[in-house]
Design a protein around this motif. Structure first.
Motif, PDB file in Angstrom:
ATOM      1  N   ALA A  96       9.637  15.235  78.778  1.00  0.00           N
ATOM      2  CA  ALA A  96      10.587  16.083  79.511  1.00  0.00           C
ATOM      3  C   ALA A  96      11.517  16.813  78.552  1.00  0.00           C
ATOM      4  N   ILE A  97      11.955  16.129  77.483  1.00  0.00           N
ATOM      5  CA  ILE A  97      12.831  16.764  76.495  1.00  0.00           C
ATOM      6  C   ILE A  97      12.148  17.974  75.869  1.00  0.00           C
ATOM      7  N   VAL A  98      10.859  17.837  75.544  1.00  0.00           N
ATOM      8  CA  VAL A  98      10.125  18.949  74.919  1.00  0.00           C
ATOM      9  C   VAL A  98      10.182  20.187  75.809  1.00  0.00           C
ATOM     10  N   PHE A  99      10.009  20.020  77.112  1.00  0.00           N
ATOM     11  CA  PHE A  99       9.988  21.179  78.007  1.00  0.00           C
ATOM     12  C   PHE A  99      11.388  21.628  78.410  1.00  0.00           C
ATOM     13  N   VAL A 100      12.332  20.699  78.519  1.00  0.00           N
ATOM     14  CA  VAL A 100      13.717  21.089  78.791  1.00  0.00           C
ATOM     15  C   VAL A 100      14.243  21.974  77.661  1.00  0.00           C
ATOM     16  N   VAL A 101      13.986  21.544  76.426  1.00  0.00           N
ATOM     17  CA  VAL A 101      14.410  22.323  75.256  1.00  0.00           C
ATOM     18  C   VAL A 101      13.544  23.562  75.086  1.00  0.00           C
ATOM     19  N   GLY A 102      12.224  23.412  75.244  1.00  0.00           N
ATOM     20  CA  GLY A 102      11.299  24.511  75.002  1.00  0.00           C
ATOM     21  C   GLY A 102      11.515  25.693  75.924  1.00  0.00           C
ATOM     22  N   ALA A 103      11.728  25.441  77.202  1.00  0.00           N
ATOM     23  CA  ALA A 103      11.961  26.538  78.146  1.00  0.00           C
ATOM     24  C   ALA A 103      13.234  27.301  77.790  1.00  0.00           C
ATOM     25  N   THR A 104      14.273  26.573  77.388  1.00  0.00           N
ATOM     26  CA  THR A 104      15.522  27.220  77.003  1.00  0.00           C
ATOM     27  C   THR A 104      15.348  28.045  75.738  1.00  0.00           C
ATOM     28  N   GLN A 105      14.635  27.503  74.768  1.00  0.00           N
ATOM     29  CA  GLN A 105      14.459  28.200  73.496  1.00  0.00           C
ATOM     30  C   GLN A 105      13.606  29.460  73.658  1.00  0.00           C
ATOM     31  N   ALA A 106      12.592  29.417  74.511  1.00  0.00           N
ATOM     32  CA  ALA A 106      11.784  30.610  74.765  1.00  0.00           C
ATOM     33  C   ALA A 106      12.651  31.705  75.375  1.00  0.00           C
ATOM     34  N   PHE A 107      13.472  31.353  76.348  1.00  0.00           N
ATOM     35  CA  PHE A 107      14.418  32.280  76.976  1.00  0.00           C
ATOM     36  C   PHE A 107      15.400  32.805  75.933  1.00  0.00           C
ATOM     37  N   ASN A 108      15.931  31.912  75.114  1.00  0.00           N
ATOM     38  CA  ASN A 108      16.943  32.272  74.118  1.00  0.00           C
ATOM     39  C   ASN A 108      16.409  33.272  73.092  1.00  0.00           C
ATOM     40  N   TYR A 109      15.266  32.950  72.476  1.00  0.00           N
ATOM     41  CA  TYR A 109      14.742  33.828  71.437  1.00  0.00           C
ATOM     42  C   TYR A 109      14.234  35.148  72.010  1.00  0.00           C
ATOM     43  N   ALA A 110      13.786  35.133  73.267  1.00  0.00           N
ATOM     44  CA  ALA A 110      13.390  36.390  73.903  1.00  0.00           C
ATOM     45  C   ALA A 110      14.589  37.317  74.045  1.00  0.00           C
TER      46      ALA A 110
END
Length: 438
Positions: free
Chosen positions: A254-268
């Motif tokens: 869950a941590i991988v996707f909680v962080v990953g979804a935010t980071q994809a949004f952030n870097y976009a």
């Protein structure tokens, strides 16, 4: 007949005002040390990326400036690759030895490597060793950054009383965004003061050395950090750290996707859209930088507001609402289908409001999914994997899809990550029995 009296438990002693004031002072000083450490880490990290086009020709042999820049960006990318390793290695130390020592080591690594880069002789002076030393410094910085963000949030939550997890997250997020903003500001002011030619020759060293100088003050503050992992907690761990991760594997996923979804949004939003504006649509670079600076201000101030709201409305509820709000928000980028600064600004700022809520809460939510005895290792590993898989690739993927007339795929991708993160978060909480932040 004799009666045996049971020993009575003494009533809890209410600290006197002087003791409370001292404890509050210690906590504030510790939070300042943690926060400024985040500022320093992200300032140093962003400076290298911002100055890559100048740094590349200094340390690599290629006569083509574009190739030299790509070499420098490749070295920058190496830092992302080793982040998971930093999260695992240093996180394990933090769970076994204590938080304080790792927090000091993290800033020390960043400080020393930044100083070395700022003073490093160029390729013309020491040849291929310039690039080798630069690569070694970036590897160490990647290890440092891999633990700084997740552990500092966990540390901040452990320092503060229950019910203030949101404010702790907002405070730390404020300092992260401050570092990113200061990196842009220092680069701009240095270039403006010394001029383009001097910036390319020696001026690029000034903002880098400034970051190293800031580190001494941060180390001074962190020297007095209290330890939040007691000797009893170290001795009474129910299982080993790695056994704990196997037990809480759902939380780790869950941590991988909680962080990953935010980071994809952030870097976009922070990298991808501005790159699209400058590269594909030919927008004025100065205006684009002005807009991204405005986004930085939104992230800076919005983090404090989000943290306060999360404590009032409950952390889990605030996370679910803001995470689901990111699903329609990422589709705003489809409105920016051609040149037009008005549309670019509207997409950037409206999406930025949703982004700041997600950026503020993702690390503290990740912290809530791991028990204390394996928290640093679990959050460090999950954070590093997520940033490497989803964060570091987001801006490249966005621009690449646009060149193939497939821009619509990216918001679908981000939305899917967000939905998966919500599902895994709810499932992991139900199975773990951990309810931090409630």
């Amino acid at each position: 007949m004799t009666t045996t009296q049971r020993p009575t438990t003494p009533d809890p002693v209410t600290p006197d005002p002087a003791t409370r004031a001292h404890d509050d002072h210690v906590t504030r000083r510790a939070m300042l040390g943690l926060g400024l450490g985040n500022t320093l880490e992200w300032y140093d990290w962003m400076i290298f990326g911002l100055l890559a086009a100048i740094i590349g020709p200094q340390f690599f042999a290629s006569q083509d400036p574009v190739s030299a820049t790509l070499d420098a960006l490749a070295v920058f990318a190496v830092g992302f690759v080793v982040r998971p390793l930093g999260g695992v290695l240093l996180g394990h130390v933090a769970d076994r030895v204590g938080r304080r020592r790792v927090m000091l080591l993290s800033v020390s690594l960043m400080a020393v490597t930044t100083l070395v880069i700022g003073l490093l002789p160029t390729y013309d002076t020491i040849g291929v060793w310039a690039g080798i030393v630069l690569l070694a410094c970036r590897v160490l910085q990647g290890l440092s950054t891999g633990i700084e963000a997740p552990l500092s949030i966990a540390y901040a939550v452990e320092l503060n009383p229950a019910g203030r997890e949101g404010r702790a997250a907002g405070y730390m997020s404020f300092f992260v965004n401050l570092g990113i903003l200061l990196a842009s500001l220092a680069s701009f002011l240095t270039s403006w003061l010394v001029g383009g030619d001097a910036m390319a020759e020696w001026g690029w060293r000034v903002p880098i050395l400034l970051g190293s100088a800031m580190s001494f003050f941060v180390l001074y503050l962190r020297r007095s950090l209290p330890e939040t992992l007691s000797e009893e907690e170290k001795a009474d761990q129910p299982t080993g750290t790695w056994a704990g991760l196997r037990t809480h594997w759902l939380g780790l996923l869950a941590i991988v996707f909680v962080v990953g979804a935010t980071q994809a949004f952030n870097y976009a939003w922070n990298v991808g859209l501005p790159s699209l504006a400058r590269g594909s649509f030919g927008e004025d670079p100065t205006t684009v930088f002005a807009m991204t600076t405005g986004l930085g201000v939104i992230l800076l101030l919005g983090s404090l507001v989000t943290g306060a709201v999360a404590d009032r409305a409950r952390l889990s509820r605030t996370f679910l609402v803001t995470r689901l709000a990111s699903v329609p928000a990422v589709f705003l980028m489809l409105l920016y289908a051609g040149p037009g600064m008005g549309t670019f600004a509207a997409v950037l700022f409206v999406g930025g409001i949703v982004l700041v809520a997600n950026m503020t809460l993702y690390n503290v939510v990740a912290t809530s999914l791991m028990p204390k005895y394996c928290r640093a290792t679990g959050t460090g590993l999950g954070y590093g994997v997520a940033v490497a898989l989803f964060g570091g690739t987001a801006s490249y993927l966005l621009v690449w899809l646009q060149t193939r007339d497939l821009l619509w795929v990216f918001p679908v991708y981000c939305a899917a990550l967000s939905v998966i993160s919500v599902v895994l978060y709810l499932v992991a909480r139900r199975h773990s029995g951990i309810f931090a932040g409630e």
